[in-house]
Design an enzyme around this catalytic site. Sequence first.
Site, short mmCIF file in Angstrom:
data_model
loop_
_atom_site.label_atom_id
_atom_site.label_comp_id
_atom_site.label_asym_id
_atom_site.label_seq_id
_atom_site.Cartn_x
_atom_site.Cartn_y
_atom_site.Cartn_z
N LYS A 37 23.97 68.29 45.78
CA LYS A 37 24.63 67.38 46.36
C LYS A 37 24.40 66.63 47.28
O LYS A 37 24.34 65.36 47.38
CB LYS A 37 26.33 67.88 46.59
N GLN B 165 33.41 72.95 48.96
CA GLN B 165 32.84 73.64 47.73
C GLN B 165 33.69 74.95 47.34
O GLN B 165 33.96 75.60 48.46
CB GLN B 165 31.30 73.89 48.16
N ASP C 155 36.61 64.98 44.64
CA ASP C 155 36.59 65.94 43.51
C ASP C 155 37.74 65.51 42.52
O ASP C 155 37.71 66.23 41.35
CB ASP C 155 36.74 67.54 44.11
#
Length: 286
Positions: free
Chosen positions: A53, A97, A120
């Site tokens: 990422k 995460q 997200d």
Amino acid sequence: MTAQILDGKALAARVRAEVARDVLALNQKGVEVTLAVVLVGDDPASQVYVRNKVKACAETHIRSLEFRMPAETTQQELLAKIAELNADDAVDGILVQLPLPSQISSAAVIAAIDPAKDVDGFHTRNAGALMTGSQTLVPCTPMGVMRLIEDAGVNPAGKTAVVVGRSNIVGKPMAMLLLHAHATVTVAHSKTPDLASVTKNADILVAAVGRARLITADMVKEGAVVIDVGMNRDENGRLCGDVDFDSVKEKAGSITPVPGGVGPMTIAMLMCNTVLAAKHRRGLSL
Ligand code: NDP
């Protein structure tokens, strides 16, 4: 017939190039785009995801801020970090995460992220907006799948779509996006008694299960678009999907490989969401 292989790696590179152009245009207006990535603990897979990422950010001119917190971090400490990032006007997107260590509730963490920075798309406010078809930050993996389907030249309208898996991060938003695209959608899961009888109807079949090679050729309709979200290790420790690629590619019309299918698209869509959040927060056109 051998299926067309849907190259997620190549499409993701094209998407990243589009994002990079967008970010440079924002930079010229004096806007810097920033993604904060928080990693708690030292799970090796999570470390790889975070590394990828951060690398994608560099490639798209998005500034990334990486926060690594020890495995014994308390929920309170993580929530304090999120509050700090929510309040930081320079931060456009916040990504924590997953999975998190067992002492931390991921639901509590997701709920704490400012929905406007929730790149997200997991916050219930964004999930609700997706459900009602409002403009929102959509979870990256299902959004990447929609781009792959579109890039294959397939319009879901009027097609029968089957999603195997009903998680909040993949299966449910996937079903919702296909529904918004006017497919007739069925969602199957572990309590579906005869999975093959359901999957065999699918013009578009999305497998998001987490079971190596669960979907075999006999479960697939001739010519179907088969999208494999799964990331599993096979008996030899090799990365493989939920679809038995070698047999299904002889029957499907198009199919994504693992690796090189949905995975790279997920990260590319995270970059898109970060730019979207940056524009939206500043009232710039989308
Ligand atoms: P979850 O474990 O949260 O959900 C799995 C779903 O599959 C559940 O709904 C479960 O049903 C269903 N399921 C389990 N076994 C069966 C079965 N035998 N038959 C039918 N359905 C079954 O997983 P995620 O949604 O988070 O992830 C799914 C897969 O996608 C994983 O391999 C994950 O690693 C991968 N993934 C890949 C990403 C990428 O970028 N490529 C991103 C995110 C995930 P029930 O609800 O009844 O338990």
